[in-house]
Write a protein that holds these residues in place. Structure first.
Motif, PDB file in Angstrom:
ATOM      1  N   PHE B 271       0.814  -1.214   0.000  1.00 38.71           N
ATOM      2  CA  PHE B 271       0.000   0.000   0.000  1.00 38.71           C
ATOM      3  C   PHE B 271       0.849   1.267   0.000  1.00 38.71           C
ATOM      4  CE2 PHE B 271      -3.416  -2.951   0.887  1.00 38.71           C
ATOM      5  CZ  PHE B 271      -4.371  -2.452   0.025  1.00 38.71           C
ATOM      6  N   PHE B 272       2.089   1.143   0.470  1.00 35.81           N
ATOM      7  CA  PHE B 272       2.994   2.274   0.287  1.00 35.81           C
ATOM      8  C   PHE B 272       3.145   2.546  -1.211  1.00 35.81           C
ATOM      9  CE2 PHE B 272       7.263   3.561  -0.939  1.00 35.81           C
ATOM     10  CZ  PHE B 272       7.296   4.820  -0.369  1.00 35.81           C
ATOM     11  N   PHE B 275      -0.101   4.052  -2.809  1.00 32.25           N
ATOM     12  CA  PHE B 275      -0.412   5.457  -2.526  1.00 32.25           C
ATOM     13  C   PHE B 275       0.699   6.420  -2.938  1.00 32.25           C
ATOM     14  CE2 PHE B 275      -3.404   3.447   0.441  1.00 32.25           C
ATOM     15  CZ  PHE B 275      -4.550   4.129   0.055  1.00 32.25           C
ATOM     16  N   TYR B 276       1.956   5.989  -2.806  1.00 38.10           N
ATOM     17  CA  TYR B 276       3.036   6.953  -2.982  1.00 38.10           C
ATOM     18  C   TYR B 276       3.957   6.675  -4.161  1.00 38.10           C
ATOM     19  CZ  TYR B 276       1.711   8.446   1.695  1.00 38.10           C
ATOM     20  OH  TYR B 276       1.009   8.895   2.776  1.00 38.10           O
ATOM     21  N   ASN B 277       3.964   5.471  -4.661  1.00 42.47           N
ATOM     22  CA  ASN B 277       4.933   5.186  -5.726  1.00 42.47           C
ATOM     23  C   ASN B 277       4.354   4.222  -6.750  1.00 42.47           C
ATOM     24  OD1 ASN B 277       7.268   5.198  -7.151  1.00 42.47           O
ATOM     25  ND2 ASN B 277       8.570   4.396  -5.534  1.00 42.47           N
ATOM     26  N   PHE B 278       3.209   4.618  -7.328  1.00 38.57           N
ATOM     27  CA  PHE B 278       2.505   3.716  -8.246  1.00 38.57           C
ATOM     28  C   PHE B 278       2.988   3.876  -9.683  1.00 38.57           C
ATOM     29  CE2 PHE B 278       0.198   7.527  -7.104  1.00 38.57           C
ATOM     30  CZ  PHE B 278       0.091   8.164  -8.321  1.00 38.57           C
ATOM     31  N   GLU B 279       3.782   4.924  -9.945  1.00 42.05           N
ATOM     32  CA  GLU B 279       4.112   5.233 -11.338  1.00 42.05           C
ATOM     33  C   GLU B 279       4.914   4.132 -12.033  1.00 42.05           C
ATOM     34  OE1 GLU B 279       4.822   8.819  -9.994  1.00 42.05           O
ATOM     35  OE2 GLU B 279       3.195   9.805 -11.084  1.00 42.05           O
TER      36      GLU B 279
END
Lengths: 341, 406
Positions: B271-272, B275-279
């Motif tokens: 989930f990190f 939310f923060y590094n999906f690119e």
């Protein structure tokens, strides 16, 4: 302990893998273009301008452009303009704020050279750099007025929204209503910046923006489902786009989610000087100020990544849940494995 | 006809037991399903994979409610409807996108764990083979899913991969058109890949997961030392209360408790990323709508296919296709190419130890090169790495045959 050692090896390999296929690969695939801070150092420095003189000189601008903030209407509508020039000239109300003054003045003297666009429709429009500087000084004053109008209108809309909420029985605290107002003002400014800088060539369908303006609200005929107003609008838009494509060589892309299709760095350097990233492109150098670019980007982010705020506010809850879950699971694991070794 | 107690209350324990043998099921599948005690956290990867598949399935169900399998609408249904009009649509999409990428990372960890500890050998061949079938099914699932947003990379990856079926000099364009349902990827193409992605392949995956679990039941899970022991005898020890002496633990609750803990740590990371590094899981090129008239500057698959793409690319068309086909199937043959009788961690197995690490690093290099444009020096490095990959597999039977029995 052995578990941790193995974990270390697995994590190390995963990180190397990530580095190779993401940062490293991208650094090799895309050429690096230095960002110069929207300074336009290749252009000549300009003398101090006199807004009074500029006002007189700017009268000739109204031959093609509208300047709404100064109460001047466009001589032709968008369709007629695009037939005449290939593109609809922008309203100049915000020009003094959006355009870097050095760029703006040099642009007036020689638009094609300064935009680095071979077939730029606008002819040279100032006899000397001094005249140009005067015109720029005038437009800076106009822009201040334009911004004030935008702010007052946005505030009015925001306040009406707050009133409506209150009337429907929802409690709105002072800080909340302030936030609504400041957000509405910011959004309105961002959109106007986008419209000025990009909006006559680029559509933004997720923002319901077309090269001819906002998509009009129309209603279909109730008996047949035919929406003549919509069809009329689409026909006009189509005609405009065909003219535009002829003028630019192709229809400029829709910018709805350009913030996800291009990196932040690419967008910034591309807008600063399109030829560096895409040699030969028909897109002109637009000459934005840093502030103007930030506003345009703000609008593009609002259509391209609308969930950003929600994402950031949801994240701590979900991750927090799993942290607690993991702590409890650790307790369970320890209790189950107690005395097994 | 079995005996049914007339007085048993409906849905009572007894009633259920007579009809479903719930006690037996529970014993066989959970409380007396024995797992070796000598394991590390890598043994939890199977459950982590199952949980990730669950996340993909659930998020996929929500996405399916708004996705439009139509070349005119698909792109905006994903990027506009789901991302800004559907409540938490962005969350489901990012879970699905990140999950699809991360599931392959875990699959590779799971595979290399199996290779390292020799968990494909003597009695465990079917575990390996069913696992490889799952790998193929997941690959097909990932590829078909990648078509659905109908962006530039969907379109052009679809074009490139379906072109492989023309077989180089065989010029089997008829086969390619049959697969596409058209001369180029179009509506028919999108529709059939949609069907594959949401129905046929997921069904196959679920079936294969059940099969994979089934293949584990008799040979049992391997352990950190490849030690062979009598599971029944060890189970008796456990049941007699000699928990310290016994070499086994029951799946439920002992093994599960560690699995759940590992899963918790994994989901924090998961989930990190969401939310923060999906690119990294959503290629920027695919945020440009499909355009048949404009080929992207770089066409490359998602990271998990890069190594096999790089085995295809550095050679001439025909040789490349043969090498590519070789790379796709050779992992299946692992239990039969490894001629050594030893079931042990690679570190104790002589030359195999080097074979393992060289293979891992070689595949990592292939992965890097697969994304880079094939120019100097990347093209040459990729070529060498591809040749090494093939040599490694050809050498495997020889180096394992010479291995000393432990």
């Amino acid at each position: 302990m052995k578990d941790l050692k193995i974990l270390g090896i697995v994590v190390a390999f995963a990180l190397i893998l990530y580095y190779g296929v993401e940062p490293f690969a991208h650094s090799q695939m895309h050429k690096h273009v230095e960002f110069k801070g929207f300074k336009y150092k290749d252009l000549k420095d300009i003398p101090k301008g006199d807004p009074k003189k500029g006002e007189t000189l700017a009268a000739s601008c109204a031959g093609c452009h509208s300047i709404k903030a100064a109460g001047m209407k466009a001589p032709m509508d968008a369709m007629a303009s695009s037939a005449a020039y290939g593109v609809n000239p922008p309203d100049l109300s915000l020009a003094g704020k959006m355009l870097d003054e050095k760029f703006f003045a040099n642009f007036l003297v020689n638009p094609a050279k300064v935009t680095k666009s071979k077939h730029f429709a606008m002819p040279p429009s100032a006899g000397s750099l001094q005249d140009a500087a005067d015109i720029v000084a005038y437009f800076k004053e106009v822009a201040k007025k334009a911004e004030e109008t935008t702010e007052t209108e946005a505030k009015k809309i925001a306040n009406e929204k707050v009133e409506k909420l209150k009337k429907s029985g929802i409690k709105v605290s002072d800080s909340q209503s302030k936030e609504i107002v400041s957000k509405t003002v910011k959004n309105a400014k961002n959109k106007e910046a986008f419209v000025f800088a990009c909006g006559r060539c680029h559509a933004n369908r997720y923002g319901k923006w077309t090269q001819l303006g906002d998509v009009p609200k129309t209603k279909p005929d109730i008996n047949t489902g035919v929406d003549l107003a919509k069809i009329d609008f689409q026909k006009n838009l189509g005609a405009y786009q065909i003219k535009l494509a002829k003028y630019m060589g192709k229809l400029p892309p829709d910018l709805s989610i350009i913030v996800r299709a291009r990196s932040e760095d690419y967008l910034k350097t591309f807008v600063e000087d399109p030829q560096t990233q895409l040699p030969g492109t028909a897109m002109p150098r637009v000459g934005l100020t840093n502030e103007g670019y930030e506003e345009v980007l703000g609008y593009l982010e609002s259509t391209g990544d609308p969930s950003k705020e929600k994402r950031e506010s949801t994240a701590p809850w979900v991750i927090g849940f799993f942290v607690i879950f993991t702590l409890l699971a650790y307790g369970w694991y320890k209790s189950q494995w107690k005395g097994l070794h | 006809m079995a005996h049914f107690d007339e007085n048993a209350k409906p849905f009572s324990h007894k009633w259920l037991n007579e009809r479903l043998a719930v006690d037996t099921l529970k014993r066989v599948l959970s409380t007396e399903y024995w797992i070796p005690k000598n394991i590390n956290f890598l043994w939890a990867m199977g459950m982590v994979l199952a949980a990730t598949f669950g996340m993909l399935l659930i998020s996929g169900i929500f996405l399916l409610m708004y996705y439009q399998p139509n070349t005119q609408l698909a792109f905006d249904s994903v990027n506009y409807t789901i991302m800004s009009e559907v409540g938490y649509g962005w969350l489901w999409r990012h879970i699905h996108g990140v999950g699809a990428s991360v599931v392959f990372l875990i699959i590779y960890i799971h595979m290399f764990t199996g290779i390292y500890y020799g968990s494909y050998k003597r009695g465990r061949e079917l575990i390996w083979l069913s696992g490889m079938l799952l790998f193929v099914a997941f690959s097909a699932e990932a590829f078909s899913g990648y078509m659905l947003p109908w962006g530039q990379m969907s379109y052009w990856a679809g074009m490139v991969i379906t072109n492989l079926f023309s077989g180089g000099s065989l010029h089997a364009t008829g086969l390619v058109e049959w697969i596409r349902g058209d001369y180029v990827p179009s509506q028919a193409f999108l529709n059939r890949f949609f069907m594959l992605h949401v129905l046929l392949i997921p069904l196959a995956i679920i079936g294969l997961i059940v099969f994979h679990f089934g293949t584990l039941r008799i040979p049992h899970v391997n352990n950190q030392d490849g030690e062979e022991f009598d599971f029944d005898a060890e189970a008796e020890k456990w049941k007699a209360g000699q928990k310290k002496e016994s070499k086994v633990i029951p799946f439920n609750p002992v093994f599960l408790s560690k699995d759940v803990f590992v899963m918790g740590v994994y989901f924090i990371l998961f989930f990190f990323l969401v939310f923060y590094n999906f690119e990294f899981a959503m290629d920027p090129v695919n945020f440009d709508p499909a355009n048949p008239l404009k080929t992207p500057t770089h066409i490359y698959p998602e990271w998990y296919f890069l190594w096999s793409y790089e085995i295809l690319r550095p050679f001439s068309t025909n040789i490349g296709l043969i090498a590519f086909a070789f790379a796709q199937v050779i992992f299946f043959a692992l239990p039969f190419l490894d001629r050594s009788p030893n079931v042990a961690p690679a570190s104790r197995r002589g030359p195999f130890k080097y074979w393992f690490w060289i293979l891992l690093v070689d595949m990592l290099i292939l992965t890097f090169m697969g994304k880079l444009p094939p120019v100097k020096p990347w093209g040459t490095i990729g070529y060498v790495a591809a040749v090494i990959f093939i040599i490694l597999w050809i050498a495997l039977p020889f180096i394992t045959k010479s291995e000393k029995k432990l």
